[in-house]
Design an enzyme around this catalytic site. Structure first.
Site, mmCIF file in Angstrom:
data_model
loop_
_atom_site.group_PDB
_atom_site.id
_atom_site.type_symbol
_atom_site.label_atom_id
_atom_site.label_comp_id
_atom_site.label_asym_id
_atom_site.label_seq_id
_atom_site.Cartn_x
_atom_site.Cartn_y
_atom_site.Cartn_z
ATOM 1 N N ASP A 66 -6.418 96.388 73.757
ATOM 2 C CA ASP A 66 -7.405 97.003 74.833
ATOM 3 C C ASP A 66 -8.361 95.846 74.796
ATOM 4 O O ASP A 66 -8.605 95.291 73.862
ATOM 5 C CB ASP A 66 -7.658 98.346 74.491
ATOM 6 N N GLY A 142 -7.517 89.304 86.244
ATOM 7 C CA GLY A 142 -8.819 90.019 86.096
ATOM 8 C C GLY A 142 -10.139 89.287 86.170
ATOM 9 O O GLY A 142 -10.352 88.767 87.334
ATOM 10 N N LYS A 162 -5.122 78.457 77.625
ATOM 11 C CA LYS A 162 -5.819 79.770 77.608
ATOM 12 C C LYS A 162 -4.977 80.457 76.303
ATOM 13 O O LYS A 162 -5.651 81.318 75.551
ATOM 14 C CB LYS A 162 -5.467 80.430 79.033
#
Length: 192
Positions: A66, A142, A162
């Site tokens: 999360d 996102g 990344k």
């Protein structure tokens, strides 16, 4: 020893990013499972409860994550509600909220929870950067096009790079170090 792990997420971009991070050292399978999300300001608690729910349904070693997105000028908003905010107002809405803000500092924190028969274990990672005035880049997903680190947005950074520097990569590094070296069944989370 061949290690396998099930990643539970409804986001195929996360699954691709996690598989790239492990680069074959761990076999990753992806299960899309709708998990009710606990409402909490504590990202680690949310990840822990997601792992508990998923493990109770699929009964095999798994990992969930999360992510929270904290923007200083917005008093930490959207925090752990980043996915909801992205799906409702998106990057355009965030940029509108940031109009005129001088403080552009922000940070992502990811909490990864691993669950197996011995318990639930949580690992986290954070990356700091800033919100730029206009989206840049075509990669990522996102908030990546509006979040800049060292002069580049996460959407401008190739996946391999990344996967080495992001908040998720930092949490994954902590998890991987523990997971690859653990003595099975020697650690039990007493909160389970």
């Amino acid at each position: 020893m061949n290690r396998t792990l099930t990643l539970v997420t409804s986001n195929p971009h996360k699954a691709k990013e996690v598989a790239a991070f492990f680069g074959g050292s761990v076999e990753i399978s992806h299960v899309a499972l709708d998990i009710p999300e606990l409402r909490s300001d504590d990202i680690q608690e949310i990840a822990r409860e997601k792992a508990r729910y998923a493990y109770d349904r699929i009964h095999r070693p798994l990992m969930v994550d999360d992510t929270a997105f904290f923007i200083d000028a917005l008093n930490g908003f959207p925090g752990p509600y980043a996915a909801y905010v992205l799906s409702t107002i998106g990057n355009t809405g965030i940029l509108r909220l940031m109009e005129g803000a001088r403080d552009r500092n922000a940070r992502f924190t990811t909490a990864i929870a691993f669950a197996d028969e011995t318990g639930i274990f949580v690992f986290s990672g954070t990356i700091s950067g800033r919100i730029i005035p206009e989206p840049r880049g075509s990669g990522g997903f996102g908030y990546d096009p509006i979040f800049e680190v060292d002069g580049k947005t996460l959407a401008e950074i190739p996946l391999e790079e990344k996967s080495a520097i992001s908040h998720r990569a930092r949490a994954l590094t902590s998890f991987r170090d523990w997971f690859m070296n653990r003595q099975d069944r020697c650690l039990v989370d007493t909160n389970r």
